[in-house]
Design a protein around this motif. Sequence first.
Motif, PDB file in Angstrom:
ATOM      1  N   HIS A   1       0.846  -1.186   0.000  1.00 12.53           N
ATOM      2  CA  HIS A   1       0.000   0.000   0.000  1.00 12.53           C
ATOM      3  C   HIS A   1       0.886   1.243   0.000  1.00 12.53           C
ATOM      4  O   HIS A   1       1.809   1.359   0.807  1.00 12.53           O
ATOM      5  N   GLN A   2       0.574   2.154  -0.895  1.00 13.18           N
ATOM      6  CA  GLN A   2       1.349   3.382  -0.961  1.00 13.18           C
ATOM      7  C   GLN A   2       0.586   4.533  -0.311  1.00 13.18           C
ATOM      8  O   GLN A   2      -0.630   4.625  -0.421  1.00 13.18           O
ATOM      9  N   LYS A   3       1.324   5.385   0.347  1.00 11.60           N
ATOM     10  CA  LYS A   3       0.698   6.540   0.992  1.00 11.60           C
ATOM     11  C   LYS A   3       0.212   7.516  -0.058  1.00 11.60           C
ATOM     12  O   LYS A   3       0.881   7.769  -1.057  1.00 11.60           O
ATOM     13  N   GLY A   4      -0.962   8.088   0.199  1.00  6.37           N
ATOM     14  CA  GLY A   4      -1.533   9.022  -0.745  1.00  6.37           C
ATOM     15  C   GLY A   4      -0.820  10.359  -0.709  1.00  6.37           C
ATOM     16  O   GLY A   4      -0.137  10.710   0.263  1.00  6.37           O
ATOM     17  N   HIS A   5      -0.940  11.130  -1.756  1.00  8.13           N
ATOM     18  CA  HIS A   5      -0.327  12.453  -1.814  1.00  8.13           C
ATOM     19  C   HIS A   5      -1.148  13.431  -0.982  1.00  8.13           C
ATOM     20  O   HIS A   5      -2.361  13.338  -0.868  1.00  8.13           O
ATOM     21  N   SER A   6      -0.455  14.380  -0.372  1.00  3.23           N
ATOM     22  CA  SER A   6      -1.139  15.329   0.510  1.00  3.23           C
ATOM     23  C   SER A   6      -2.036  16.278  -0.260  1.00  3.23           C
ATOM     24  O   SER A   6      -3.019  16.783   0.264  1.00  3.23           O
ATOM     25  N   GLY A   7      -1.706  16.530  -1.515  1.00  6.01           N
ATOM     26  CA  GLY A   7      -2.542  17.389  -2.348  1.00  6.01           C
ATOM     27  C   GLY A   7      -2.404  18.867  -2.021  1.00  6.01           C
ATOM     28  O   GLY A   7      -3.209  19.686  -2.442  1.00  6.01           O
ATOM     29  N   LYS A   8      -1.381  19.273  -1.273  1.00  2.55           N
ATOM     30  CA  LYS A   8      -1.201  20.669  -0.910  1.00  2.55           C
ATOM     31  C   LYS A   8      -0.726  21.477  -2.113  1.00  2.55           C
ATOM     32  O   LYS A   8       0.026  21.012  -2.943  1.00  2.55           O
TER      33      LYS A   8
ATOM     34  N   ASP B   1      -2.720  14.972  -9.696  1.00  3.92           N
ATOM     35  CA  ASP B   1      -2.049  13.896  -8.978  1.00  3.92           C
ATOM     36  C   ASP B   1      -0.856  13.425  -9.802  1.00  3.92           C
ATOM     37  O   ASP B   1      -1.031  12.885 -10.898  1.00  3.92           O
ATOM     38  N   PRO B   2       0.362  13.625  -9.311  1.00  2.00           N
ATOM     39  CA  PRO B   2       1.544  13.250 -10.093  1.00  2.00           C
ATOM     40  C   PRO B   2       1.664  11.746 -10.320  1.00  2.00           C
ATOM     41  O   PRO B   2       2.390  11.300 -11.202  1.00  2.00           O
ATOM     42  N   GLY B   3       0.929  10.925  -9.505  1.00  2.00           N
ATOM     43  CA  GLY B   3       1.016   9.475  -9.664  1.00  2.00           C
ATOM     44  C   GLY B   3      -0.072   8.884 -10.531  1.00  2.00           C
ATOM     45  O   GLY B   3      -0.078   7.683 -10.785  1.00  2.00           O
ATOM     46  N   ALA B   4      -1.010   9.728 -11.002  1.00  2.00           N
ATOM     47  CA  ALA B   4      -2.147   9.210 -11.760  1.00  2.00           C
ATOM     48  C   ALA B   4      -1.720   8.550 -13.061  1.00  2.00           C
ATOM     49  O   ALA B   4      -2.194   7.462 -13.410  1.00  2.00           O
ATOM     50  N   GLU B   5      -0.822   9.214 -13.788  1.00  2.00           N
ATOM     51  CA  GLU B   5      -0.383   8.659 -15.071  1.00  2.00           C
ATOM     52  C   GLU B   5       0.345   7.335 -14.866  1.00  2.00           C
ATOM     53  O   GLU B   5       0.136   6.377 -15.624  1.00  2.00           O
TER      54      GLU B   5
ATOM     55  N   ARG C   1      -0.106   5.207 -12.448  1.00  2.64           N
ATOM     56  CA  ARG C   1      -1.085   4.172 -12.102  1.00  2.64           C
ATOM     57  C   ARG C   1      -1.852   3.697 -13.332  1.00  2.64           C
ATOM     58  O   ARG C   1      -2.151   2.512 -13.464  1.00  2.64           O
ATOM     59  N   ASN C   2      -2.179   4.621 -14.221  1.00  7.79           N
ATOM     60  CA  ASN C   2      -2.888   4.240 -15.444  1.00  7.79           C
ATOM     61  C   ASN C   2      -2.037   3.331 -16.324  1.00  7.79           C
ATOM     62  O   ASN C   2      -2.534   2.369 -16.913  1.00  7.79           O
ATOM     63  N   VAL C   3      -0.754   3.640 -16.408  1.00 14.07           N
ATOM     64  CA  VAL C   3       0.164   2.799 -17.193  1.00 14.07           C
ATOM     65  C   VAL C   3       0.265   1.413 -16.566  1.00 14.07           C
ATOM     66  O   VAL C   3       0.232   0.393 -17.263  1.00 14.07           O
ATOM     67  N   ARG C   4       0.384   1.386 -15.240  1.00 10.12           N
ATOM     68  CA  ARG C   4       0.489   0.105 -14.547  1.00 10.12           C
ATOM     69  C   ARG C   4      -0.780  -0.710 -14.702  1.00 10.12           C
ATOM     70  O   ARG C   4      -0.740  -1.934 -14.919  1.00 10.12           O
ATOM     71  N   ARG C   5      -1.952  -0.058 -14.611  1.00  6.61           N
ATOM     72  CA  ARG C   5      -3.231  -0.752 -14.748  1.00  6.61           C
ATOM     73  C   ARG C   5      -3.383  -1.335 -16.153  1.00  6.61           C
ATOM     74  O   ARG C   5      -3.840  -2.472 -16.318  1.00  6.61           O
ATOM     75  N   ALA C   6      -2.971  -0.575 -17.161  1.00  6.69           N
ATOM     76  CA  ALA C   6      -3.043  -1.068 -18.543  1.00  6.69           C
ATOM     77  C   ALA C   6      -2.122  -2.274 -18.732  1.00  6.69           C
ATOM     78  O   ALA C   6      -2.472  -3.239 -19.424  1.00  6.69           O
ATOM     79  N   ALA C   7      -0.941  -2.233 -18.106  1.00  4.05           N
ATOM     80  CA  ALA C   7      -0.008  -3.349 -18.205  1.00  4.05           C
ATOM     81  C   ALA C   7      -0.581  -4.593 -17.538  1.00  4.05           C
ATOM     82  O   ALA C   7      -0.463  -5.710 -18.067  1.00  4.05           O
ATOM     83  N   LEU C   8      -1.233  -4.422 -16.379  1.00  2.00           N
ATOM     84  CA  LEU C   8      -1.837  -5.552 -15.683  1.00  2.00           C
ATOM     85  C   LEU C   8      -2.985  -6.138 -16.501  1.00  2.00           C
ATOM     86  O   LEU C   8      -3.135  -7.361 -16.593  1.00  2.00           O
ATOM     87  N   GLU C   9      -3.781  -5.279 -17.101  1.00  2.00           N
ATOM     88  CA  GLU C   9      -4.881  -5.770 -17.938  1.00  2.00           C
ATOM     89  C   GLU C   9      -4.342  -6.620 -19.095  1.00  2.00           C
ATOM     90  O   GLU C   9      -4.882  -7.686 -19.407  1.00  2.00           O
ATOM     91  N   GLY C  10      -3.257  -6.147 -19.731  1.00  2.00           N
ATOM     92  CA  GLY C  10      -2.644  -6.920 -20.805  1.00  2.00           C
ATOM     93  C   GLY C  10      -2.107  -8.251 -20.311  1.00  2.00           C
ATOM     94  O   GLY C  10      -2.261  -9.286 -20.974  1.00  2.00           O
ATOM     95  N   SER C  11      -1.485  -8.251 -19.127  1.00  2.00           N
ATOM     96  CA  SER C  11      -0.947  -9.485 -18.560  1.00  2.00           C
ATOM     97  C   SER C  11      -2.062 -10.457 -18.179  1.00  2.00           C
ATOM     98  O   SER C  11      -1.929 -11.674 -18.346  1.00  2.00           O
ATOM     99  N   LEU C  12      -3.166  -9.925 -17.667  1.00  2.00           N
ATOM    100  CA  LEU C  12      -4.300 -10.782 -17.314  1.00  2.00           C
ATOM    101  C   LEU C  12      -4.895 -11.428 -18.565  1.00  2.00           C
ATOM    102  O   LEU C  12      -5.267 -12.612 -18.556  1.00  2.00           O
TER     103      LEU C  12
END
Length: 215
Positions: free
Chosen positions: A121-128, A137-141, A143-154
Amino acid sequence: MNCEVCQLKELDVEHFEIREVLRCILHTILFHRALGLVRPKDIDLELFEITYVQCGDVELERKIDEKIDQFLDRVEKHPNKKNQICLSFYEVKNKQPTWFTNKVERLYWEQWYINLNVAQHQKGHSGKSTSSKIVVDPGAEERNVRRAALEGSLRDVLFQIIRFVNEKKDHIPPIPNLEGVSFPYEITISSSSDSAFGMEMFKRMLQTGHPTMLS
């Protein structure tokens, strides 16, 4: 009897993705090893653009969800470890009882290893922000890349299952005279450092013969 073994491609998942991923894989395998009449039910994943098929059997769904709950509990208790689920199909044979064996023997003829590497589990960004501009959110892109990679692997895993069931047929035993939609099966949970699980798998290999591999 030889036991056919399929080591499925390892998947990198986050905790909240585990339930959907395991449901998809386990139900897909069991559907392809179903017996007799089933009531196929299409299931659309919520996290991925993937549809899979269930047997439409309430008891089967309950058993799978129960094992997934156990798997999630193990992940919580043993973080930072690769985790594995083994789905095994077997025949039930009656044998002459002795002082160290049971009367009923399980002869394993097929085993599927589902391998998951669960991210922490990763800590969320403070958003300040010091301005009134919309905060991105600097991590959104990422996460989207990682999710797409997981979908392809599945998807790769699902195709791997289909290839296996189409290529490996000679080892399947006669249809048993049992109730239920599936051959007799069991689902076993382990982690990468679970030596007891490894010994259990070794004992099964001795009982069923040297397995052949398809990865």
